[in-house]
Motif scaffolding. Structure first.
Motif, PDB file in Angstrom:
ATOM      1  N   TYR A   2       1.261  11.475  15.396  1.00 16.44           N
ATOM      2  CA  TYR A   2       2.699  11.609  14.908  1.00 16.44           C
ATOM      3  C   TYR A   2       2.567  12.657  13.679  1.00 16.44           C
ATOM      4  CZ  TYR A   2       1.580   9.249  10.665  1.00 16.44           C
ATOM      5  OH  TYR A   2       1.045   8.757   9.216  1.00 16.44           O
ATOM      6  N   LYS A   3       1.413  13.093  13.348  1.00 18.26           N
ATOM      7  CA  LYS A   3       1.457  14.318  12.311  1.00 18.26           C
ATOM      8  C   LYS A   3       0.205  15.016  12.150  1.00 18.26           C
ATOM      9  CE  LYS A   3      -0.012  12.136   8.048  1.00 18.26           C
ATOM     10  NZ  LYS A   3       0.470  11.924   6.683  1.00 18.26           N
ATOM     11  N   GLU A  32       1.088  -1.255  -0.005  1.00 23.00           N
ATOM     12  CA  GLU A  32       0.007   0.156  -0.193  1.00 23.00           C
ATOM     13  C   GLU A  32       1.011   1.333   0.051  1.00 23.00           C
ATOM     14  OE1 GLU A  32      -0.141   2.334   2.576  1.00 23.00           O
ATOM     15  OE2 GLU A  32       1.094   0.997   3.870  1.00 23.00           O
ATOM     16  N   ARG A  33       0.233   2.327  -0.435  1.00 23.90           N
ATOM     17  CA  ARG A  33       1.136   3.663  -0.472  1.00 23.90           C
ATOM     18  C   ARG A  33       0.462   4.755   0.098  1.00 23.90           C
ATOM     19  NH1 ARG A  33       3.085   3.607  -6.695  1.00 23.90           N
ATOM     20  NH2 ARG A  33       5.270   3.182  -6.212  1.00 23.90           N
ATOM     21  N   CYS A  68       5.735   4.160   9.300  1.00 24.32           N
ATOM     22  CA  CYS A  68       6.104   3.669   7.920  1.00 24.32           C
ATOM     23  C   CYS A  68       7.405   4.152   7.861  1.00 24.32           C
ATOM     24  CB  CYS A  68       5.465   4.234   6.816  1.00 24.32           C
ATOM     25  SG  CYS A  68       3.418   3.779   7.385  1.00 24.32           S
ATOM     26  N   ARG A 128      12.264   9.140   1.633  1.00 23.29           N
ATOM     27  CA  ARG A 128      11.673  10.327   2.271  1.00 23.29           C
ATOM     28  C   ARG A 128      12.348  10.543   3.665  1.00 23.29           C
ATOM     29  NH1 ARG A 128       7.066  13.267   1.262  1.00 23.29           N
ATOM     30  NH2 ARG A 128       5.918  13.562   3.163  1.00 23.29           N
ATOM     31  N   LYS A 153       6.987  23.466  13.805  1.00 20.02           N
ATOM     32  CA  LYS A 153       6.521  23.104  12.561  1.00 20.02           C
ATOM     33  C   LYS A 153       6.380  24.274  11.650  1.00 20.02           C
ATOM     34  CE  LYS A 153       5.185  19.419  11.505  1.00 20.02           C
ATOM     35  NZ  LYS A 153       5.786  18.143  10.889  1.00 20.02           N
ATOM     36  N   LEU A 180      12.280  18.423   1.795  1.00 28.78           N
ATOM     37  CA  LEU A 180      11.496  18.467   2.666  1.00 28.78           C
ATOM     38  C   LEU A 180      11.480  19.234   3.717  1.00 28.78           C
ATOM     39  CD1 LEU A 180      10.543  14.486   2.569  1.00 28.78           C
ATOM     40  CD2 LEU A 180       9.296  16.325   1.516  1.00 28.78           C
ATOM     41  N   GLY A 233       7.529  10.504  12.797  1.00 33.87           N
ATOM     42  CA  GLY A 233       6.670   9.427  13.735  1.00 33.87           C
ATOM     43  C   GLY A 233       6.035   8.568  12.351  1.00 33.87           C
ATOM     44  N   ASP A 283      10.685   1.437   7.959  1.00 36.63           N
ATOM     45  CA  ASP A 283      10.959   0.730   6.834  1.00 36.63           C
ATOM     46  C   ASP A 283      12.426   0.811   6.704  1.00 36.63           C
ATOM     47  OD1 ASP A 283       8.220   0.326   7.027  1.00 36.63           O
ATOM     48  OD2 ASP A 283       8.046   1.263   4.800  1.00 36.63           O
TER      49      ASP A 283
HETATM   50  N1  SAJ Z   1       7.720  14.935   8.360  1.00 27.74           N
HETATM   51  C1  SAJ Z   1       8.731  15.921   8.523  1.00 27.74           C
HETATM   52  N2  SAJ Z   1       9.029  16.660   7.441  1.00 27.74           N
HETATM   53  C2  SAJ Z   1       8.344  16.633   6.197  1.00 27.74           C
HETATM   54  C3  SAJ Z   1       7.323  15.512   6.080  1.00 27.74           C
HETATM   55  C4  SAJ Z   1       7.202  14.613   7.159  1.00 27.74           C
HETATM   56  O1  SAJ Z   1       9.375  15.881   9.582  1.00 27.74           O
HETATM   57  O2  SAJ Z   1       8.704  17.070   5.364  1.00 27.74           O
HETATM   58  C5  SAJ Z   1       7.425  14.014   9.337  1.00 27.74           C
HETATM   59  C6  SAJ Z   1       5.982  13.832   9.754  1.00 27.74           C
HETATM   60  O3  SAJ Z   1       5.766  14.896  10.848  1.00 27.74           O
HETATM   61  C7  SAJ Z   1       5.780  12.863  10.427  1.00 27.74           C
HETATM   62  C8  SAJ Z   1       6.831  11.694   9.679  1.00 27.74           C
HETATM   63  O4  SAJ Z   1       7.690  12.568   8.892  1.00 27.74           O
HETATM   64  O5  SAJ Z   1       5.996  12.624  11.895  1.00 27.74           O
HETATM   65  C9  SAJ Z   1       5.960  10.864   8.478  1.00 27.74           C
HETATM   66  O6  SAJ Z   1       5.048  11.521   7.873  1.00 27.74           O
HETATM   67  P1  SAJ Z   1       4.576  11.503   6.296  1.00 27.74           P
HETATM   68  O7  SAJ Z   1       3.346  12.199   6.125  1.00 27.74           O
HETATM   69  O8  SAJ Z   1       5.715  11.967   5.339  1.00 27.74           O
HETATM   70  O9  SAJ Z   1       4.398   9.856   6.143  1.00 27.74           O
HETATM   71  P2  SAJ Z   1       3.504   8.838   6.690  1.00 27.74           P
HETATM   72  O10 SAJ Z   1       4.137   8.023   7.546  1.00 27.74           O
HETATM   73  O11 SAJ Z   1       1.984   9.333   7.059  1.00 27.74           O
HETATM   74  O12 SAJ Z   1       2.889   8.060   5.241  1.00 27.74           O
HETATM   75  C10 SAJ Z   1       3.889   7.562   4.665  1.00 27.74           C
HETATM   76  C11 SAJ Z   1       3.545   7.757   3.015  1.00 27.74           C
HETATM   77  N3  SAJ Z   1       4.902   7.789   2.420  1.00 27.74           N
HETATM   78  C12 SAJ Z   1       5.436   8.688   1.751  1.00 27.74           C
HETATM   79  O13 SAJ Z   1       5.006   9.841   1.397  1.00 27.74           O
HETATM   80  C13 SAJ Z   1       6.546   8.128   0.793  1.00 27.74           C
HETATM   81  C14 SAJ Z   1       2.495   7.095   2.485  1.00 27.74           C
HETATM   82  O14 SAJ Z   1       2.427   7.318   1.115  1.00 27.74           O
HETATM   83  C15 SAJ Z   1       2.801   5.574   2.697  1.00 27.74           C
HETATM   84  O15 SAJ Z   1       1.581   4.920   2.505  1.00 27.74           O
HETATM   85  C16 SAJ Z   1       3.084   5.423   4.194  1.00 27.74           C
HETATM   86  O16 SAJ Z   1       4.080   6.273   4.696  1.00 27.74           O
HETATM   87  C17 SAJ Z   1       3.436   3.817   4.406  1.00 27.74           C
HETATM   88  O17 SAJ Z   1       2.339   3.140   4.770  1.00 27.74           O
HETATM   89  O18 SAJ Z   1       4.315   3.260   4.021  1.00 27.74           O
END
Ligand code: SAJ
Length: 407
Positions: A315-316, A149-150, A256, A209, A396, A246, A253, A260
């Motif tokens: 976590y977000k 999944e993504r 994923c 990421r 943030k 980013l 958090g 991973d």
């Molecule tokens: N975060 C940062 N800076 C950023 C972006 C995110 O510090 O610029 C932090 C967020 O606050 C959070 C963490 O990273 O704590 C992860 O957040 P996220 O929104 O980047 O990702 P997830 O974990 O919610 O979801 C990710 C997604 N993957 C990608 O964007 C590559 C999603 O598409 C995947 O399906 C999911 O992981 C998964 O299940 O693997």
């Protein structure tokens, strides 16, 4: 067609519902009887944008929830795949158990689709042997597929329909069959590949990421030492057509991105220097936030940590999911330093999960002198008047008042 979706958590439930809405007969299975009861009563187990609406639509079609596995020819497995803390390797226990339960009941020639994220090689190493132990011919008696999944929490339904997907299969024919199933709701490109490439590409996406965020976090630390504005620098750098940095934050958090990359570190310890360093940088951010809190307390002569309030436990932004959340990481660190008494509030987390957690935002604000924004929930936008005169540490970068400090 009848499909049994196994594991009704963050991924399995929306997937089961969207398939049901597409007119496919769905049996949603979970071993958690409370969860199954909750769903049977028409209540959801977690908050997610548009999920309520999808749930109603799906429930008026052919879906049923059960603790039992159903005899059918297609299974989608979305069970947890945690990592073992010491070795950093994947813990395949839940996937193995789910596959065995499916094998006990499935029709001959059934397709088992594993959606859970797994480390590269997991299906060869742990799943194929389970089938072989039973004397099953893979590709005849049973077919294995990996379709990671993504979707992103907070925008899951939209992304289920619009994100491209990967289907890893042993044969193109089976890949095409599964593609047809996913095409019932997915409007984007569906790529068919082999199982190992599907496993690896998923882990690579999240690791990419993690590394990019680690770069932003390292820049934030560098900029802090010389009073440069990291957000302005990233904003300008990103104007370059081939740069996309980013955002820095209080840590990474979720289940994923912070998990991973460890699969690769666990399996290739000698080859994962960059990946390991990125993980360490992101894990160091709660400590950096703690340092910033200490700086602000010193500057303003505040000695009592209970005058500090952490906004956000999730976590977000805009979700209630607290798995691996930077705030929980920070609280753990504070605990280790005997810094007890910090106040906490999250508008989305309705259950009390930590000490000194407030359920009312105004009560929380009345108790604190320093507001630490750990999560950029939209909720805060409605309260700018209430917070604008407070000392704020905004990790943030979402507010800019006179007494706002940054990461
Ligand atoms: N975060 C940062 N800076 C950023 C972006 C995110 O510090 O610029 C932090 C967020 O606050 C959070 C963490 O990273 O704590 C992860 O957040 P996220 O929104 O980047 O990702 P997830 O974990 O919610 O979801 C990710 C997604 N993957 C990608 O964007 C590559 C999603 O598409 C995947 O399906 C999911 O992981 C998964 O299940 O693997």
């Amino acid at each position: 067609m009848k499909v049994n979706v196994v594991g009704l958590g963050y991924i399995g439930l929306p997937t089961a519902l969207i398939l049901a809405r597409s007119g496919i007969e769905i049996i949603g299975t979970d071993k958690d009887s409370n969860l199954v009861d909750t769903l049977k009563q028409g209540r959801l187990s977690f908050e997610e944008n548009r999920l309520e609406e999808l749930f109603k639509e799906a429930c008026s079609s052919q879906i049923k929830f059960s603790e039992e596995y159903e005899k059918c020819s297609l299974y989608i497995l979305a069970v947890p795949t945690p990592y073992i803390n010491e070795s950093k390797k994947l813990d395949p226990t839940y996937v193995i158990a789910a596959v065995n339960s499916v094998l006990d009941v499935c029709e001959p020639g059934a397709i088992i689709i594993i959606e859970s994220t797994v480390s590269p090689g997991t299906i060869d190493k742990y799943i194929r042997p389970e089938l072989m132990k039973r004397g099953l011919a893979i590709g005849e008696d049973v077919h294995l597929v990996h379709a990671p999944e993504r979707i992103i929490p907070g925008n899951m339904i939209y992304e289920l329909e619009h994100n491209s997907r990967t289907i890893g299969a042993d044969s193109v024919e089976i890949g095409e069959k599964v593609k047809e199933l996913y095409s019932s709701f997915c409007k984007a490109e569906i790529v068919i590949t082999d199982i190992r490439s599907a496993e690896m590409s998923k882990v690579v996406e999240n690791t990419y990421r993690d590394i990019n965020i680690a770069f932003a976090n390292e820049l934030a630390k560098i900029c802090r030492t010389d009073e440069m504005d990291v957000y302005e620098i990233i904003r300008i750098a990103n104007k370059h057509p081939r740069v996309n940095i980013l955002q820095p934050g209080p840590g990474v958090g979720g289940h994923c991105i912070s998990v991973d990359p460890w699969f690769l570190v666990g399996d290739y310890p000698d080859l994962t220097n960059l990946i390991l360093t990125a993980r360490k940088i992101n894990d160091s951010m709660p400590r950096h936030v703690l340092g910033r809190i200490r700086d602000i307390m010193r500057e303003h002569g505040i000695r009592d940590i209970s005058k500090v309030g952490l906004y956000g436990l999730a976590y977000k932004e805009n979700v209630d999911d607290t798995r691996e959340s930077p705030t929980l990481q920070l609280l753990k660190r504070m605990d280790e330093h005997l810094a007890f008494g910090v106040k906490v509030f999250d508008p989305h987390v309705k259950k009390r999960i930590v000490d000194h957690q407030f359920m009312n935002f105004e009560d929380f604000l009345n108790e604190i002198e320093i507001l630490v924004i750990m999560v950029g929930h939209n909720h805060l936008k409605d309260f700018h008047d209430l917070i604008k005169d407070k000392l704020i540490l905004d990790t943030k970068n979402i507010v800019n008042f006179d007494k706002t400090y940054k990461l």
